[in-house]
Design an enzyme around this catalytic site. Structure first.
Site, short mmCIF file in Angstrom:
data_model
loop_
_atom_site.label_atom_id
_atom_site.label_comp_id
_atom_site.label_asym_id
_atom_site.label_seq_id
_atom_site.Cartn_x
_atom_site.Cartn_y
_atom_site.Cartn_z
N ARG A 177 3.35 -32.89 -35.41
CA ARG A 177 3.38 -31.59 -34.73
C ARG A 177 4.30 -31.65 -33.51
NH1 ARG A 177 -2.09 -28.71 -32.75
NH2 ARG A 177 -2.33 -30.52 -31.39
N LYS B 270 -6.46 -24.27 -35.95
CA LYS B 270 -7.22 -23.22 -35.25
C LYS B 270 -6.36 -22.44 -34.26
CE LYS B 270 -9.47 -26.53 -32.21
NZ LYS B 270 -8.48 -26.51 -31.12
N ARG C 267 -16.74 -26.84 -27.09
CA ARG C 267 -16.43 -28.10 -27.78
C ARG C 267 -17.57 -29.10 -27.66
NH1 ARG C 267 -10.51 -27.63 -27.58
NH2 ARG C 267 -9.52 -29.31 -28.71
N ARG D 298 -9.22 -38.45 -30.27
CA ARG D 298 -9.66 -37.05 -30.26
C ARG D 298 -10.53 -36.75 -31.47
NH1 ARG D 298 -4.13 -34.25 -30.09
NH2 ARG D 298 -5.28 -32.30 -30.34
N ARG E 239 3.45 -32.99 -27.90
CA ARG E 239 2.37 -32.99 -26.91
C ARG E 239 1.99 -34.42 -26.60
NH1 ARG E 239 -2.30 -28.78 -28.73
NH2 ARG E 239 -3.57 -30.53 -28.03
P1 AMP Z 1 -6.42 -27.95 -27.79
O1 AMP Z 1 -5.16 -27.28 -27.45
O2 AMP Z 1 -7.54 -26.98 -28.13
O3 AMP Z 1 -6.25 -29.02 -28.85
O4 AMP Z 1 -6.92 -28.72 -26.48
C1 AMP Z 1 -6.15 -29.76 -25.91
C2 AMP Z 1 -7.01 -30.62 -25.00
O5 AMP Z 1 -7.51 -29.84 -23.92
C3 AMP Z 1 -8.25 -31.22 -25.66
O6 AMP Z 1 -7.98 -32.42 -26.38
C4 AMP Z 1 -9.12 -31.48 -24.43
O7 AMP Z 1 -8.68 -32.62 -23.71
C5 AMP Z 1 -8.83 -30.26 -23.55
N1 AMP Z 1 -9.77 -29.17 -23.88
C6 AMP Z 1 -9.48 -27.99 -24.49
N2 AMP Z 1 -10.59 -27.25 -24.64
C7 AMP Z 1 -11.61 -27.98 -24.12
C8 AMP Z 1 -13.00 -27.77 -23.99
N3 AMP Z 1 -13.59 -26.66 -24.46
N4 AMP Z 1 -13.74 -28.74 -23.38
C9 AMP Z 1 -13.16 -29.86 -22.90
N5 AMP Z 1 -11.86 -30.13 -23.01
C10 AMP Z 1 -11.07 -29.20 -23.61
#
Ligand code: AMP
Length: 213
Positions: free
Chosen positions: A127, A13, A88, A171, A160
């Site tokens: 990744r 995404k 989310r 996750r 990461r």
């Molecule tokens: P991402 O880069 O979208 O995979 O986000 C990395 C991490 O940021 C996620 O695993 C969550 O811990 C946190 N995070 C990102 N977006 C949200 C959200 N909308 N609500 C809560 N935590 C978030």
């Protein structure tokens, strides 16, 4: 155009969101990226977010909703935006409805990248990202020209902290419990455009551009 991209962690995404926002010339709003930036500069928000993110947990709804509300009110969002990684949870989905009502905006389309979760663990543990600009690499499929160095900015490529196997599994389980219900939420609103996973990056973009809007 106002879009939302959702899908399990590792569905691509973020990659699609970057390509689409660039092609459509709209703001790319990634809550994950906003949190990672805050962690990098060591702000109060960053310190708080890191406590959850490094364990693979979601940052609490109120905090996430507040940063999105603030971001969507900024000038560059007037021309359109693409939300990546928000909402989310169903609570965030409802909060977004009320933010949109205040802004007199509406989402045009929710792009759902439907990738089987069994493909995801191997994808995510391989990744790597640039620690400086956030560009995404993969140990087998997207290798930088020079080992460990970002093609785009020359920054150091790192893993990461939340891409280790244990954290990825957590996750995914949180995704299934908290985020997947949003698929029905947007289906009922007749906004959902489902794109099958497992396609190449270019094919996925093409399907979205020709099939979703
Ligand atoms: P991402 O880069 O979208 O995979 O986000 C990395 C991490 O940021 C996620 O695993 C969550 O811990 C946190 N995070 C990102 N977006 C949200 C959200 N909308 N609500 C809560 N935590 C978030």
């Amino acid at each position: 155009m106002r879009l939302l991209v959702m899908g399990p962690p590792g569905s691509g995404k973020g990659t699609q969101a970057a390509i689409l926002s660039d092609k459509l010339n709209i703001a790319h709003i990634s809550t994950g990226e906003m949190f990672r930036d805050a962690i990098k500069v060591g702000s109060e928000l960053g310190e708080l977010a890191a406590r959850y993110i490094n364990k693979g947990e979601l940052v609490p709804d109120e905090i996430t909703e507040a940063i999105v509300k603030e971001r969507l009110g900024q000038e560059d969002c007037r021309k359109g935006y693409l939300l990546d990684g928000f909402p989310r949870t169903l609570t965030q989905g409802r909060a977004l409805d009320s933010i949109l009502l205040d802004l007199r905006n509406d989402i045009d389309c929710v792009i759902y990248l439907d990738v089987p979760t069994q493909d995801i663990v191997s994808r995510l543990t391989a990744r790597r990202i640039c620690g400086v600009c956030g560009a995404v690499y993969h140990l087998q499929e997207k290798i930088p020209r020079e080992e460990g160095v970002c093609d785009l900015c020359g920054g150091k490529i790192v893993q990461r902290e939340d891409d280790t196997e244990e954290t990825v599994r957590k996750r995914l389980s949180i995704y299934n419990d908290a985020t997947r219900p949003l698929v029905d939420f947007y289906q009922q609103k007749k906004l959902l455009c489902t794109i099958a996973g497992n396609l190449s990056i270019d094919e996925t973009t093409e399907r979205i551009m020709s099939g979703c809007f």
